[in-house]
Design a protein around this motif. Structure first.
Motif, PDB file in Angstrom:
ATOM      1  N   LEU A  82     -41.243 -13.865 -14.917  1.00 57.10           N
ATOM      2  CA  LEU A  82     -40.960 -14.234 -14.071  1.00 57.10           C
ATOM      3  C   LEU A  82     -40.461 -12.690 -12.566  1.00 57.10           C
ATOM      4  O   LEU A  82     -40.504 -12.562 -11.913  1.00 57.10           O
ATOM      5  CB  LEU A  82     -40.689 -15.276 -13.259  1.00 57.10           C
ATOM      6  CG  LEU A  82     -40.542 -16.039 -12.300  1.00 57.10           C
ATOM      7  CD1 LEU A  82     -42.046 -15.760 -11.212  1.00 57.10           C
ATOM      8  CD2 LEU A  82     -40.362 -17.116 -12.364  1.00 57.10           C
ATOM      9  N   GLY A  83     -39.258 -12.541 -13.796  1.00 55.00           N
ATOM     10  CA  GLY A  83     -38.448 -11.264 -12.837  1.00 55.00           C
ATOM     11  C   GLY A  83     -39.999 -10.354 -13.108  1.00 55.00           C
ATOM     12  O   GLY A  83     -38.816  -9.231 -11.754  1.00 55.00           O
ATOM     13  N   ILE A  84     -40.434  -9.604 -13.889  1.00 54.51           N
ATOM     14  CA  ILE A  84     -40.435  -8.915 -14.064  1.00 54.51           C
ATOM     15  C   ILE A  84     -41.932  -8.452 -13.098  1.00 54.51           C
ATOM     16  O   ILE A  84     -41.747  -7.899 -12.222  1.00 54.51           O
ATOM     17  CB  ILE A  84     -40.562  -8.132 -15.188  1.00 54.51           C
ATOM     18  CG1 ILE A  84     -39.828  -7.777 -16.467  1.00 54.51           C
ATOM     19  CG2 ILE A  84     -41.963  -6.728 -15.186  1.00 54.51           C
ATOM     20  CD1 ILE A  84     -39.783  -7.597 -17.358  1.00 54.51           C
ATOM     21  N   GLY A  85     -43.104  -9.976 -12.864  1.00 54.98           N
ATOM     22  CA  GLY A  85     -43.641 -10.227 -11.958  1.00 54.98           C
ATOM     23  C   GLY A  85     -43.316  -9.960 -10.824  1.00 54.98           C
ATOM     24  O   GLY A  85     -43.675  -9.137 -10.117  1.00 54.98           O
ATOM     25  N   ARG A  86     -42.298 -10.452 -10.347  1.00 59.56           N
ATOM     26  CA  ARG A  86     -41.753  -9.780  -9.109  1.00 59.56           C
ATOM     27  C   ARG A  86     -41.620  -8.586  -8.155  1.00 59.56           C
ATOM     28  O   ARG A  86     -41.766  -8.274  -7.303  1.00 59.56           O
ATOM     29  CB  ARG A  86     -40.627 -11.462  -8.888  1.00 59.56           C
ATOM     30  CG  ARG A  86     -40.230 -11.392  -6.975  1.00 59.56           C
ATOM     31  CD  ARG A  86     -39.003 -11.685  -7.305  1.00 59.56           C
ATOM     32  NE  ARG A  86     -37.682 -11.756  -7.974  1.00 59.56           N
ATOM     33  CZ  ARG A  86     -36.365 -12.135  -7.965  1.00 59.56           C
ATOM     34  NH1 ARG A  86     -36.346 -13.078  -7.341  1.00 59.56           N
ATOM     35  NH2 ARG A  86     -36.139 -11.383  -8.479  1.00 59.56           N
ATOM     36  N   ALA A  87     -40.533  -8.175  -9.202  1.00 63.33           N
ATOM     37  CA  ALA A  87     -40.947  -6.887  -9.221  1.00 63.33           C
ATOM     38  C   ALA A  87     -41.791  -6.238  -8.903  1.00 63.33           C
ATOM     39  O   ALA A  87     -42.611  -5.410  -8.004  1.00 63.33           O
ATOM     40  CB  ALA A  87     -39.774  -6.081 -10.673  1.00 63.33           C
ATOM     41  N   LEU A  88     -43.490  -6.537  -9.635  1.00 67.31           N
ATOM     42  CA  LEU A  88     -44.287  -6.216 -10.081  1.00 67.31           C
ATOM     43  C   LEU A  88     -44.973  -6.271  -8.260  1.00 67.31           C
ATOM     44  O   LEU A  88     -46.409  -5.718  -8.089  1.00 67.31           O
ATOM     45  CB  LEU A  88     -45.415  -6.229 -11.084  1.00 67.31           C
ATOM     46  CG  LEU A  88     -44.879  -5.466 -12.276  1.00 67.31           C
ATOM     47  CD1 LEU A  88     -45.573  -5.638 -13.630  1.00 67.31           C
ATOM     48  CD2 LEU A  88     -44.906  -4.295 -12.285  1.00 67.31           C
ATOM     49  N   LEU A  89     -45.084  -7.492  -7.725  1.00 72.42           N
ATOM     50  CA  LEU A  89     -45.659  -7.284  -6.545  1.00 72.42           C
ATOM     51  C   LEU A  89     -45.102  -6.833  -5.783  1.00 72.42           C
ATOM     52  O   LEU A  89     -45.807  -6.580  -4.503  1.00 72.42           O
ATOM     53  CB  LEU A  89     -45.387  -9.438  -6.056  1.00 72.42           C
ATOM     54  CG  LEU A  89     -46.270  -9.968  -6.867  1.00 72.42           C
ATOM     55  CD1 LEU A  89     -45.922 -11.226  -7.509  1.00 72.42           C
ATOM     56  CD2 LEU A  89     -47.340  -9.888  -5.085  1.00 72.42           C
ATOM     57  N   ALA A  90     -44.360  -6.239  -6.036  1.00 76.07           N
ATOM     58  CA  ALA A  90     -43.655  -4.855  -4.399  1.00 76.07           C
ATOM     59  C   ALA A  90     -44.206  -3.687  -4.955  1.00 76.07           C
ATOM     60  O   ALA A  90     -44.649  -3.138  -4.036  1.00 76.07           O
ATOM     61  CB  ALA A  90     -41.852  -4.889  -4.886  1.00 76.07           C
ATOM     62  N   ASP A  91     -45.350  -3.598  -5.702  1.00 73.14           N
ATOM     63  CA  ASP A  91     -45.935  -2.834  -6.018  1.00 73.14           C
ATOM     64  C   ASP A  91     -45.786  -1.207  -6.388  1.00 73.14           C
ATOM     65  O   ASP A  91     -45.353  -0.070  -4.768  1.00 73.14           O
ATOM     66  CB  ASP A  91     -47.008  -2.496  -4.963  1.00 73.14           C
ATOM     67  CG  ASP A  91     -48.544  -1.189  -5.480  1.00 73.14           C
ATOM     68  OD1 ASP A  91     -48.293  -0.780  -6.716  1.00 73.14           O
ATOM     69  OD2 ASP A  91     -48.887  -0.863  -4.929  1.00 73.14           O
TER      70      ASP A  91
END
Ligand SMILES: Nc1ncnc2c1ncn2[C@@H]1O[C@H](COP(=O)(O)OP(=O)(O)OP(=O)(O)O)[C@@H](O)[C@H]1O
Ligand SMILES: [Mg+2]
Length: 238
Positions: free
Chosen positions: A143-152
């Motif tokens: 989830l931590g990595i996914g959240r970072a990726l949502l910032a593109d």
């Protein structure tokens, strides 16, 4: 793309980083190795301007980051996955992910990124409406990595993604890092104590000791370096 030039920092009166220079190019994955307390997290905090250097500069595509407040650094395209993920346990997985896209106003872009992230992390799709506080350690990391990726982001900073995870989960997290590296043209700076794992996914690396860079080289060079083997590889078998 991202460059730290002769960075020195202090915590109070105590010197921490000393003349640290690190470069990460576009599309390149680089690791920063170091034992407990070597200053690895401080390097990442300096990049996102949470720690202000007393000497040196941080550049991102030619722009000075160390003169900006942290939220401007994030908006410039740098995303960080902190050591303990920094999630909101009482918010759902969905809302934690959306926090990553906080500065994006275009709903379509957010939806597209969300779809992409849920394809990379099918488990997060299953847990979409659950509170983040109910997730396992491995799921929280995802989830931590996914959240970072949502910032593109253009640059992804990862602080010890293998820390505290069972070997099978470490493999899963690293498979994801490998996939992100292949599919996205990101620059990745991976901080790790687990040298063997880190060196398996990056092209180059640096080793930090007591706040100073004492070694740098290609993954192959570092893997064969006697000091690296004795300092890190022998104690990390995962
Ligand atoms: N806010 C702070 N105030 C004072 N000292 C600090 C602060 N943050 C870190 N330190 C000290 O600076 C040193 C480097 O810390 P840092 O967190 O950068 O190390 P690290 O390499 O990330 O270690 P670890 O592997 O334990 O995460 C440590 O001795 C730590 O105690
Ligand atoms: Mg740390």
């Amino acid at each position: 793309m991202l460059e730290l030039c002769n960075i020195s920092t202090k915590y109070g009166q105590i010197p921490m980083l000393m003349e640290v220079s690190i470069k990460v190019d576009k599309g390149e994955a680089v690791c920063l190795l170091g034992a407990n307390g070597a200053g690895k997290t401080t390097v990442l905090k300096t990049i996102i301007s949470m720690v202000k250097p007393i000497k040196g500069e941080v550049f991102f595509n030619g722009q000075r980051l160390d003169l900006l407040p942290s939220h401007k650094v994030i908006q410039a395209g740098i995303a960080i996955v902190p050591e303990r993920e920094g999630l909101f346990p009482k918010l759902t997985v969905e809302n934690n992910l959306l926090m990553g896209a906080y500065y994006e106003k275009d709903k379509q872009k957010i939806n597209h990124r969300m779809e992409e992230v849920l394809t990379i992390f099918p488990k997060l799709k299953e847990r979409f409406r659950r509170n983040a506080g109910t997730l396992s350690g491995g799921e929280r990391k995802m989830l931590g990595i996914g959240r970072a990726l949502l910032a593109d982001p253009q640059v992804l900073l990862l602080d010890e993604p293998s820390l505290g995870l069972a070997p099978a989960l470490v493999h899963e997290v690293y498979a994801v890092i490998e996939r992100i590296k292949k599919e996205k043209n990101l620059a990745i700076l991976l901080v790790e104590q687990n040298a063997l794992k880190a060196l398996s996914v990056v092209e180059r690396g640096y080793a930090l000791q007591k706040g100073g860079i004492f070694l740098e080289g290609s993954s192959a060079e570092l893997r064969e370096n006697k000091i690296v083997v004795e300092s890190y590889l022998s104690s990390c078998s995962v």
